[in-house]
Design an enzyme around this catalytic site. Sequence first.
Site, PDB file in Angstrom:
ATOM      1  CG  ASN A  53      -1.821   1.048   1.338  1.00 44.49           C
ATOM      2  OD1 ASN A  53      -1.554   2.316   1.123  1.00 44.49           O
ATOM      3  ND2 ASN A  53      -3.258   0.572   1.550  1.00 44.49           N
ATOM      4  CG  HIS A  64      -5.821  -0.177  -2.161  1.00 40.51           C
ATOM      5  ND1 HIS A  64      -6.909  -0.633  -1.688  1.00 40.51           N
ATOM      6  CD2 HIS A  64      -5.984   1.208  -2.218  1.00 40.51           C
ATOM      7  CE1 HIS A  64      -7.787   0.351  -1.532  1.00 40.51           C
ATOM      8  NE2 HIS A  64      -7.044   1.587  -1.665  1.00 40.51           N
ATOM      9  CD  GLU A  66      -5.077  -6.337  -1.704  1.00 37.50           C
ATOM     10  OE1 GLU A  66      -5.463  -6.715  -0.809  1.00 37.50           O
ATOM     11  OE2 GLU A  66      -4.853  -4.860  -1.589  1.00 37.50           O
ATOM     12  CB  SER A  89     -10.093  -9.360   4.238  1.00 43.18           C
ATOM     13  OG  SER A  89     -11.322  -9.316   3.371  1.00 43.18           O
ATOM     14  CB  CYS A  91     -10.716  -2.929   0.282  1.00 39.84           C
ATOM     15  SG  CYS A  91      -9.930  -2.482  -1.462  1.00 39.84           S
ATOM     16  CB  CYS A  94      -8.065  -5.233  -3.605  1.00 35.80           C
ATOM     17  SG  CYS A  94      -7.146  -3.730  -3.434  1.00 35.80           S
ATOM     18  CG  ASP A 154      -5.956   2.567   3.439  1.00 39.41           C
ATOM     19  OD1 ASP A 154      -5.241   3.096   2.530  1.00 39.41           O
ATOM     20  OD2 ASP A 154      -5.880   1.477   3.787  1.00 39.41           O
TER      21      ASP A 154
END
Length: 157
Positions: A53, A64, A66, A89, A91, A94, A154
Site C-alpha cells: 500500500n 493499494h 494488491e 482481506s 477491500c 481489490c 484508507d
Amino acid sequence: MSTADGRALDPGTAREWLEVALSEARAGLAEGGIPIGAAMFTREGELLGSGRNRRVQDGDASTHAETAAFRAAGRRRGYRDTVMVTTLSPCWYCSGLVRQFGIGAVVMGEARNFSGGHEWLAALGVEVVDLDDDGCVELLGSFVADHPELWWEDIGE
C-alpha cells in the site's frame, strides 16, 4: 475449498508466500505508510510481482497493495492460474480487481482487523484461504491503534 480445476492450495506453501507480502507490509510501515502488503504467484510458485500500500507515500488513493502487486506482475494472457497473496482481506476495490481479471485464488493473512470482499469472491468460485496469521493481525492492529485517522481514511470511512 478448491478451484474449478480441483487443485487446492497447500496451506504450508500459502504461509511461505505470505512472508513475501508481510515483508512488503513492513517496508511500507518503515516508509511511513499503511502496513499492507501483497504478492502474486503462479500456482506453481513463481513470484510474478509484489507490492505494498503506497497511498501515503505516493499521494495516490488507488495504490493499494494488491494493485501494486498486480501491476508489478505485468501483463498476462490470463490470470486463472495466479494467486493473490495479501496480508489483509481485500477491500471491495481489490476484490473487484481479482474478479475483473479472473485471478483464481486469494490467500489472506487475516480478516480480523478488516473484512472486505473475500466472502463475495469465494461465492463466485475464487479459492480463498484465510491463514488468520497472528503476525498480520498484530502488525495492522498496532497501526490502527496508533494511526486511526489514517486507517479510516484508507478504508474510506
